[in-house]
Design an enzyme around this catalytic site. Structure first.
Site, mmCIF file in Angstrom:
data_model
loop_
_atom_site.group_PDB
_atom_site.id
_atom_site.type_symbol
_atom_site.label_atom_id
_atom_site.label_comp_id
_atom_site.label_asym_id
_atom_site.label_seq_id
_atom_site.Cartn_x
_atom_site.Cartn_y
_atom_site.Cartn_z
ATOM 1 N N ASP A 154 -18.693 26.023 -14.444
ATOM 2 C CA ASP A 154 -17.730 25.040 -14.938
ATOM 3 C C ASP A 154 -16.320 25.623 -14.877
ATOM 4 O OD1 ASP A 154 -16.898 22.591 -16.005
ATOM 5 O OD2 ASP A 154 -18.577 22.528 -17.404
ATOM 6 N N ASP A 209 -17.740 14.131 -15.736
ATOM 7 C CA ASP A 209 -19.077 13.935 -16.297
ATOM 8 C C ASP A 209 -19.545 12.491 -16.114
ATOM 9 O OD1 ASP A 209 -18.957 16.545 -17.135
ATOM 10 O OD2 ASP A 209 -18.657 16.080 -19.264
#
Length: 428
Positions: A154, A209
């Site tokens: 990430d 997301d």
């Protein structure tokens, strides 16, 4: 409006993406990931017993035999660093025996294992866990020693950087263990041809997301519009985890979202945020654009829509056709405002997704000349989700499609002479 013209599609078919190849990721990966499976999306706690149970389910349900062979932990294992060695240590309440026994169990079932870190000094889930900044080589060696096959990285914490992405890629390669390196987010998302990502990774997420709602489905697929030729073997742009069947439920977890909270993973639950039609649209478009198929919901409780969408061999074959350029949007008929998402497969067939984004049932059509069909004026049509032949049509196919639903068609060459009808009309 349509950035991918037929000329561009033809060029894409002749020129596949050139991606970094360490032997991993020839096909889009398929498997299960933790993010929305227990509690609502983002709660994301994971546990030794849960991971073993999900691995068992992949095998016993037949999903492994269909190609779902990844078990991937997201930002849920909440490690700390050992005070003496600075090595990562999984949160002991979640993984009392450490990570390696869990990974060994996953491997014993013929499955592969992945986990999550961040390029910065903290991970994204509340910033409770350390990222890999300053420890790229150490963490890569730890992952290799544990037997990790897939690292999702990430872009959170201080010191997040492109150079950090590159450094972790080099560190993973230096271990000598082939590992799929999957970028979650970063500057490459705004760059032409995904920027630096194809040179260092086997996969990269196209946008933010994914959440269990229909607007999020559209956001995911729009992120790859016009970018079909930017993905291919050993380098796949991926849409975020699939929400098929529905995320977990709020009442499964109590206490804070931090690692001090408690989640009951022993009883699988779904609290769907979408309708069956909307989940069908999600699956159809993920299939046609050849996104990795990582299921983010609890596969131990397989609802009818999950079985329909996740266990369909024909849809999986479309998705996994790594020799074909991923699908993209184009006008479905010349002069029409309607569009189709089309993938020309390596055997000459075409997969066509007709999506009704509107709020009422609508007639949707696809015309062979508009999508570059090269096998004459007729084609055979098959409803992939219904596993039903719809017969042969000439030039134009039309169907009624319910609101927010998608008709996923497989068009094939017809070898029989005759006089097919000008239109095949079906309803779904």
């Amino acid at each position: 409006l349509y950035r991918l013209t037929m000329a561009a599609l033809a060029a894409a078919l002749a020129t596949a993406v050139s991606a970094y190849n360490n032997g991993m990721g020839e096909r889009p990966p398929m498997g299960w990931q933790t993010w929305c499976s227990v509690g609502e999306c983002g709660e994301d706690h994971c546990f030794d017993g849960q991971i073993r149970a999900m691995a068992d389910t992949l095998v016993l349900s037949g999903m492994k035999d269909l190609g779902y062979d990844w078990v991937v932990l997201d930002d849920c294992w909440h490690p700390t660093r050992d005070n003496a060695t600075a090595e990562l240590v999984p949160y002991p309440r979640f993984f009392p025996d450490g990570m390696k026994p869990v990974i060994d169990y996953v491997h014993s079932l013929g499955l592969k294992f992945g986990l999550y870190t961040s390029v910065g000094d903290r991970t994204c889930h509340g910033g409770w866990s350390p990222g890999s900044f300053g420890h790229y080589e150490r963490d890569a060696r730890t992952f290799a020693a544990w037997g990790v096959d897939y690292v999702k990285i990430d872009y959170c914490g201080s010191h997040d950087s492109v150079e950090g992405h590159r450094n972790m890629s080099r560190a993973l390669n230096a271990t000598g263990r082939p590992m799929s390196y999957m970028l979650c987010r970063g500057p490459y998302q705004q760059q032409d041809h995904w920027g630096y990502a194809p040179g260092i990774a086997q996969g990269w997420r196209a946008t933010g997301d994914h959440h269990d709602n229909f607007a999020s489905v559209r956001q995911q697929v729009e992120a790859v519009r016009g970018k079909a030729s930017w993905s291919g073997p050993f380098g796949w742009a991926y849409l975020d985890m699939m929400m098929t069947g529905g995320q977990g439920c709020k009442d499964q977890c109590v206490g804070p979202e931090s690692d001090q909270g408690h989640c009951n993973w022993t009883k699988p639950e779904h609290c769907p945020g979408m309708s069956e039609e909307e989940y069908r649209t999600e699956a159809s478009l993920y299939v046609v654009v050849s996104s990795p198929l990582m299921v983010g919901t609890d596969i131990r409780l397989m609802t009818p829509i999950m079985k329909e969408l996740l266990l369909n061999k024909e849809a999986i074959a479309i998705n996994q056709d790594y020799k074909a350029v991923p699908g993209d949007a184009m006008p479905s008929c010349h002069g029409s405002s309607q569009e189709a998402w089309v993938r020309r497969l390596s055997n000459g067939d075409s997969a066509v997704a007709l999506t009704n984004w509107g709020n009422h049932t609508a007639s949707l059509a696809v015309c062979l000349d508009a999508i570059g069909w090269t096998h004459g004026e007729t084609a055979g049509a098959r409803n992939v989700w219904a596993r039903q032949s719809l017969g042969t049509f000439s030039r134009r196919f039309e169907a009624k499609v319910r609101a927010h639903d998608t008709l996923l068609l497989l068009l094939s060459r017809t070898g029989a002479a005759g006089s097919p009808e000008n239109k095949v009309a079906v309803a779904m």
